[in-house]
Scaffold this motif. Structure first.
Motif, PDB file in Angstrom:
ATOM      1  N   LYS A  77       0.833  -1.211   0.000  1.00  0.00           N
ATOM      2  CA  LYS A  77       0.000   0.000   0.000  1.00  0.00           C
ATOM      3  C   LYS A  77       0.867   1.261   0.000  1.00  0.00           C
ATOM      4  CE  LYS A  77      -4.043  -1.981   2.214  1.00  0.00           C
ATOM      5  NZ  LYS A  77      -4.849  -2.067   3.440  1.00  0.00           N
ATOM      6  N   ALA A  78       2.037   1.188   0.641  1.00  0.00           N
ATOM      7  CA  ALA A  78       2.941   2.342   0.679  1.00  0.00           C
ATOM      8  C   ALA A  78       3.743   2.476  -0.614  1.00  0.00           C
ATOM      9  CB  ALA A  78       3.887   2.227   1.872  1.00  0.00           C
ATOM     10  N   GLY A  79       3.612   1.500  -1.512  1.00  0.00           N
ATOM     11  CA  GLY A  79       4.321   1.562  -2.786  1.00  0.00           C
ATOM     12  C   GLY A  79       5.770   1.124  -2.705  1.00  0.00           C
ATOM     13  N   VAL A  80       6.133   0.397  -1.648  1.00  0.00           N
ATOM     14  CA  VAL A  80       7.509  -0.079  -1.488  1.00  0.00           C
ATOM     15  C   VAL A  80       7.672  -1.352  -2.323  1.00  0.00           C
ATOM     16  CG1 VAL A  80       9.214  -0.925   0.163  1.00  0.00           C
ATOM     17  CG2 VAL A  80       7.618   0.876   0.841  1.00  0.00           C
ATOM     18  N   PRO A  81       8.692  -1.435  -3.163  1.00  0.00           N
ATOM     19  CA  PRO A  81       8.907  -2.676  -3.922  1.00  0.00           C
ATOM     20  C   PRO A  81       9.355  -3.800  -2.994  1.00  0.00           C
ATOM     21  CG  PRO A  81      10.652  -1.093  -4.387  1.00  0.00           C
ATOM     22  CD  PRO A  81       9.673  -0.412  -3.497  1.00  0.00           C
ATOM     23  N   VAL A  82       8.677  -4.927  -3.114  1.00  0.00           N
ATOM     24  CA  VAL A  82       9.007  -6.095  -2.288  1.00  0.00           C
ATOM     25  C   VAL A  82       9.068  -7.334  -3.167  1.00  0.00           C
ATOM     26  CG1 VAL A  82       8.036  -5.224  -0.131  1.00  0.00           C
ATOM     27  CG2 VAL A  82       6.586  -6.469  -1.690  1.00  0.00           C
ATOM     28  N   LEU A  83       9.915  -8.252  -2.782  1.00  0.00           N
ATOM     29  CA  LEU A  83      10.016  -9.552  -3.432  1.00  0.00           C
ATOM     30  C   LEU A  83       9.223 -10.522  -2.558  1.00  0.00           C
ATOM     31  CD1 LEU A  83      11.448 -11.111  -5.753  1.00  0.00           C
ATOM     32  CD2 LEU A  83      13.197 -11.685  -4.090  1.00  0.00           C
ATOM     33  N   ALA A  84       7.989 -10.824  -2.947  1.00  0.00           N
ATOM     34  CA  ALA A  84       7.073 -11.612  -2.128  1.00  0.00           C
ATOM     35  C   ALA A  84       7.230 -13.100  -2.458  1.00  0.00           C
ATOM     36  CB  ALA A  84       5.642 -11.143  -2.338  1.00  0.00           C
ATOM     37  N   TYR A  85       8.306 -13.698  -2.004  1.00  0.00           N
ATOM     38  CA  TYR A  85       8.563 -15.103  -2.327  1.00  0.00           C
ATOM     39  C   TYR A  85       7.627 -16.044  -1.582  1.00  0.00           C
ATOM     40  CZ  TYR A  85      11.400 -15.335   1.965  1.00  0.00           C
ATOM     41  OH  TYR A  85      11.842 -15.292   3.256  1.00  0.00           O
ATOM     42  N   GLY A  86       7.046 -15.620  -0.478  1.00  0.00           N
ATOM     43  CA  GLY A  86       6.076 -16.458   0.238  1.00  0.00           C
ATOM     44  C   GLY A  86       4.824 -16.674  -0.589  1.00  0.00           C
ATOM     45  N   SER A  87       4.368 -15.641  -1.260  1.00  0.00           N
ATOM     46  CA  SER A  87       3.205 -15.768  -2.145  1.00  0.00           C
ATOM     47  C   SER A  87       3.522 -16.708  -3.299  1.00  0.00           C
ATOM     48  CB  SER A  87       2.789 -14.404  -2.690  1.00  0.00           C
ATOM     49  OG  SER A  87       2.389 -13.563  -1.650  1.00  0.00           O
ATOM     50  N   PHE A  88       4.747 -16.603  -3.817  1.00  0.00           N
ATOM     51  CA  PHE A  88       5.151 -17.500  -4.901  1.00  0.00           C
ATOM     52  C   PHE A  88       5.154 -18.950  -4.442  1.00  0.00           C
ATOM     53  CE2 PHE A  88       8.454 -19.981  -7.010  1.00  0.00           C
ATOM     54  CZ  PHE A  88       7.969 -19.949  -8.307  1.00  0.00           C
ATOM     55  N   ILE A  89       5.647 -19.217  -3.244  1.00  0.00           N
ATOM     56  CA  ILE A  89       5.651 -20.590  -2.716  1.00  0.00           C
ATOM     57  C   ILE A  89       4.224 -21.119  -2.634  1.00  0.00           C
ATOM     58  CG2 ILE A  89       6.115 -21.991  -0.658  1.00  0.00           C
ATOM     59  CD1 ILE A  89       8.571 -20.194  -0.165  1.00  0.00           C
ATOM     60  N   THR A  90       3.307 -20.288  -2.160  1.00  0.00           N
ATOM     61  CA  THR A  90       1.899 -20.704  -2.054  1.00  0.00           C
ATOM     62  C   THR A  90       1.318 -21.024  -3.426  1.00  0.00           C
ATOM     63  OG1 THR A  90       1.635 -19.323  -0.091  1.00  0.00           O
ATOM     64  CG2 THR A  90      -0.372 -20.012  -1.208  1.00  0.00           C
ATOM     65  N   VAL A  91       1.579 -20.176  -4.403  1.00  0.00           N
ATOM     66  CA  VAL A  91       1.061 -20.410  -5.759  1.00  0.00           C
ATOM     67  C   VAL A  91       1.697 -21.657  -6.373  1.00  0.00           C
ATOM     68  CG1 VAL A  91       0.979 -19.451  -8.092  1.00  0.00           C
ATOM     69  CG2 VAL A  91       0.441 -18.013  -6.143  1.00  0.00           C
ATOM     70  N   ALA A  92       2.998 -21.878  -6.136  1.00  0.00           N
ATOM     71  CA  ALA A  92       3.671 -23.067  -6.677  1.00  0.00           C
ATOM     72  C   ALA A  92       3.089 -24.335  -6.070  1.00  0.00           C
ATOM     73  CB  ALA A  92       5.174 -22.987  -6.419  1.00  0.00           C
ATOM     74  N   VAL A  93       2.865 -24.338  -4.759  1.00  0.00           N
ATOM     75  CA  VAL A  93       2.241 -25.510  -4.121  1.00  0.00           C
ATOM     76  C   VAL A  93       0.845 -25.716  -4.685  1.00  0.00           C
ATOM     77  CG1 VAL A  93       1.372 -26.409  -1.927  1.00  0.00           C
ATOM     78  CG2 VAL A  93       3.637 -25.393  -2.028  1.00  0.00           C
ATOM     79  N   ASN A  94       0.113 -24.625  -4.874  1.00  0.00           N
ATOM     80  CA  ASN A  94      -1.221 -24.689  -5.457  1.00  0.00           C
ATOM     81  C   ASN A  94      -1.171 -25.356  -6.831  1.00  0.00           C
ATOM     82  OD1 ASN A  94      -3.801 -24.198  -6.384  1.00  0.00           O
ATOM     83  ND2 ASN A  94      -3.798 -22.051  -5.863  1.00  0.00           N
ATOM     84  N   PHE A  95      -0.215 -24.941  -7.667  1.00  0.00           N
ATOM     85  CA  PHE A  95      -0.077 -25.516  -9.001  1.00  0.00           C
ATOM     86  C   PHE A  95       0.218 -27.018  -8.941  1.00  0.00           C
ATOM     87  CE2 PHE A  95       2.908 -26.978 -12.250  1.00  0.00           C
ATOM     88  CZ  PHE A  95       2.106 -26.870 -13.370  1.00  0.00           C
ATOM     89  N   PHE A  96       1.157 -27.418  -8.097  1.00  0.00           N
ATOM     90  CA  PHE A  96       1.514 -28.839  -8.027  1.00  0.00           C
ATOM     91  C   PHE A  96       0.360 -29.691  -7.525  1.00  0.00           C
ATOM     92  CE2 PHE A  96       5.922 -27.131  -8.017  1.00  0.00           C
ATOM     93  CZ  PHE A  96       6.326 -27.748  -9.195  1.00  0.00           C
TER      94      PHE A  96
END
Length: 147
Positions: A77-96
């Motif tokens: 919300k503050a517009g700070v760039p972040v590398l959200a690797y936790g979200s990626f892990i969740t999506v990858a598990v979802n895909f598998f």
């Protein structure tokens, strides 16, 4: 006018309708799998690895404004760039998990196809006139009976 007629014929074919139904059901199924991953599996995986919430695993790539909470939502919300690797892990598990469920479904369909071979075609029905002609032929071939 010809193209409109061709499009109408294409749109009402069974394959197009089947595809539309599959996309709708697939979207709903994806939401179910997403919930299973996010609400059931990821908390257990997070507990095993010592982190309770994978969605808040991230690396800050920019400067954080003064007074901004160090949560993923607040940083976004503050517009700070972040590398959200936790979200990626969740999506990858979802895909598998989704891929594994589809694999199991296809495996079951293939097994059912192998267990139910096509029935043998019914013998052709001989017309009645042919049957009568064969009976006449066979009776003429028999030797006369000595009565």
């Amino acid at each position: 006018m010809g193209m409109l007629k061709e499009f109408r014929e294409f749109a009402i074919k069974g394959n197009v309708i089947d595809l539309a139904v599959a996309v709708i059901i697939g979207g709903a199924f994806g939401k179910i799998v997403d919930s299973v991953v996010k609400d059931l599996i990821m908390p257990v995986v997070g507990l095993v690895f010592g982190k309770l919430d994978f969605s808040n695993l991230f690396v800050v790539l920019g400067t954080v404004p003064q007074g901004t909470a160090m949560t993923l939502d607040a940083l976004k919300k503050a517009g700070v760039p972040v590398l959200a690797y936790g979200s990626f892990i969740t999506v990858a598990v979802n895909f598998f998990i989704l891929a594994f469920i589809i694999f199991l479904m296809i495996q079951q369909v293939n097994r059912l196809k192998r267990n139910n071979p096509e029935p043998a075609p019914a013998p052709a029905v001989t017309p009645e006139d042919i049957v009568l002609l064969r009976e006449i032929r066979d009776s003429l071939k028999r030797p006369p009976s000595n009565a």
